[in-house]
Scaffold this motif. Structure first.
Motif, mmCIF file in Angstrom:
data_model
loop_
_atom_site.group_PDB
_atom_site.id
_atom_site.type_symbol
_atom_site.label_atom_id
_atom_site.label_comp_id
_atom_site.label_asym_id
_atom_site.label_seq_id
_atom_site.Cartn_x
_atom_site.Cartn_y
_atom_site.Cartn_z
ATOM 1 N N ARG A 28 39.783 35.413 37.550
ATOM 2 C CA ARG A 28 38.419 35.316 37.023
ATOM 3 C C ARG A 28 37.597 34.302 37.814
ATOM 4 N NH1 ARG A 28 41.292 35.671 32.185
ATOM 5 N NH2 ARG A 28 41.047 33.431 31.772
ATOM 6 N N GLN A 29 38.222 33.187 38.187
ATOM 7 C CA GLN A 29 37.510 32.186 38.990
ATOM 8 C C GLN A 29 37.188 32.732 40.383
ATOM 9 O OE1 GLN A 29 36.420 29.444 37.360
ATOM 10 N NE2 GLN A 29 37.434 30.541 35.684
ATOM 11 N N LEU A 30 38.126 33.432 40.975
ATOM 12 C CA LEU A 30 37.896 34.023 42.296
ATOM 13 C C LEU A 30 36.810 35.098 42.236
ATOM 14 C CD1 LEU A 30 41.613 34.268 43.454
ATOM 15 C CD2 LEU A 30 39.823 32.890 44.572
ATOM 16 N N GLU A 31 36.793 35.868 41.139
ATOM 17 C CA GLU A 31 35.768 36.914 40.986
ATOM 18 C C GLU A 31 34.372 36.296 40.934
ATOM 19 O OE1 GLU A 31 34.861 40.751 38.104
ATOM 20 O OE2 GLU A 31 35.691 38.927 37.194
ATOM 21 N N LYS A 32 34.218 35.175 40.244
ATOM 22 C CA LYS A 32 32.908 34.508 40.136
ATOM 23 C C LYS A 32 32.329 34.175 41.504
ATOM 24 C CE LYS A 32 33.660 32.221 35.695
ATOM 25 N NZ LYS A 32 33.891 30.924 35.027
ATOM 26 N N HIS A 33 33.191 33.944 42.472
ATOM 27 C CA HIS A 33 32.745 33.550 43.813
ATOM 28 C C HIS A 33 32.906 34.669 44.841
ATOM 29 C CE1 HIS A 33 31.957 29.352 42.737
ATOM 30 N NE2 HIS A 33 32.944 29.519 41.876
ATOM 31 N N GLY A 34 33.185 35.887 44.382
ATOM 32 C CA GLY A 34 33.205 37.048 45.268
ATOM 33 C C GLY A 34 34.424 37.192 46.152
ATOM 34 N N PHE A 35 35.510 36.476 45.842
ATOM 35 C CA PHE A 35 36.717 36.606 46.658
ATOM 36 C C PHE A 35 37.567 37.806 46.246
ATOM 37 C CE2 PHE A 35 35.825 32.020 47.176
ATOM 38 C CZ PHE A 35 35.714 31.994 48.558
ATOM 39 N N VAL A 36 37.436 38.239 44.998
ATOM 40 C CA VAL A 36 38.134 39.427 44.510
ATOM 41 C C VAL A 36 37.145 40.231 43.674
ATOM 42 C CG1 VAL A 36 40.363 38.215 44.430
ATOM 43 C CG2 VAL A 36 38.995 38.415 42.342
ATOM 44 N N ARG A 37 37.492 41.490 43.443
ATOM 45 C CA ARG A 37 36.673 42.334 42.571
ATOM 46 C C ARG A 37 37.579 43.312 41.849
ATOM 47 N NH1 ARG A 37 33.804 45.896 47.404
ATOM 48 N NH2 ARG A 37 35.639 47.188 47.879
ATOM 49 N N GLU A 38 37.093 43.805 40.730
ATOM 50 C CA GLU A 38 37.849 44.789 39.973
ATOM 51 C C GLU A 38 37.794 46.124 40.700
ATOM 52 O OE1 GLU A 38 38.262 46.435 35.386
ATOM 53 O OE2 GLU A 38 36.749 44.915 35.875
#
Length: 199
Positions: free
Chosen positions: A58-68
């Motif tokens: 979730r933290q990585l998603e906030k910064h665009g490093f991962v996505r669903e």
């Protein structure tokens, strides 16, 4: 197929601070190397709890490093992937701050540890676990040169262009006989990833 423009992301200070955690770097590396995972799948692979991997995803998603992954999984079992493109720690502005330097060191150290582990697996286990064809296709190569700054940049740019061509051509491929490969230049098959068999 038209050549795609290289879309490396130069990480800013906020993104770098968000990435600068050993488990987060491992998650990003795992998704880059092996493809999409659920939080529980990542937890199993990395020897962590699914609560920890869920939180860091979730933290990585906030910064665009991962996505669903769109259209895959359910609300309870979300699949995650790395967006295409490289990550660069080349911002001089970021590297000039104490926080930026500290975060950069953490990320680079974790990247280095992961790469060294994969290379060591190839060297230690390759002869036992890979076919002769895969062993012969890989390389562990060192070349010693004396270059100027301009010549080193040229070598970097020309080598990167060749690698980018292969990345563009084969990104996301899952054909029989393919498997994850890392290029440093060393280039070798990833030992703990199976060869693809499905078409």
């Amino acid at each position: 197929m038209a050549k795609q423009e290289r879309t490396d992301r130069v990480i800013d200070l906020e993104g770098l601070k968000a990435l600068a955690h050993p488990l987060r770097v491992k998650i990003v590396d795992t998704l880059s190397t092996y493809g999409s995972f659920t939080a529980s799948g990542l937890a199993e692979r990395l020897g962590e709890s699914s609560g920890a991997t869920s939180y860091h995803l979730r933290q990585l998603e906030k910064h665009g490093f991962v996505r669903e992954v769109e259209g895959k999984g359910t609300g309870r079992e979300r699949w995650w992937e790395r967006p295409p493109g490289g990550l660069q720690l080349t911002s001089r502005e970021v590297a000039s701050t104490p926080a930026g330097k500290a975060a950069t060191r953490i990320v680079l150290r974790e990247w280095s540890v992961g790469r060294e582990r994969m290379l060591q697996d190839f060297l230690d286990l390759g002869m036992d676990e890979l076919s002769p064809e895969w062993q012969d296709a890989g390389t562990v190569s060192t070349s010693n040169l004396v270059l100027t700054v301009e010549q080193l940049r040229e070598l970097r740019d020309r080598t990167t262009a060749v690698i980018d061509e292969f990345v563009d051509r084969y990104r996301g491929q899952s054909v029989p006989g393919s498997r994850p490969v890392q290029v440093h230049f060393n280039a070798f098959p990833v030992i703990d990833a199976p060869e693809n068999t499905a078409s």
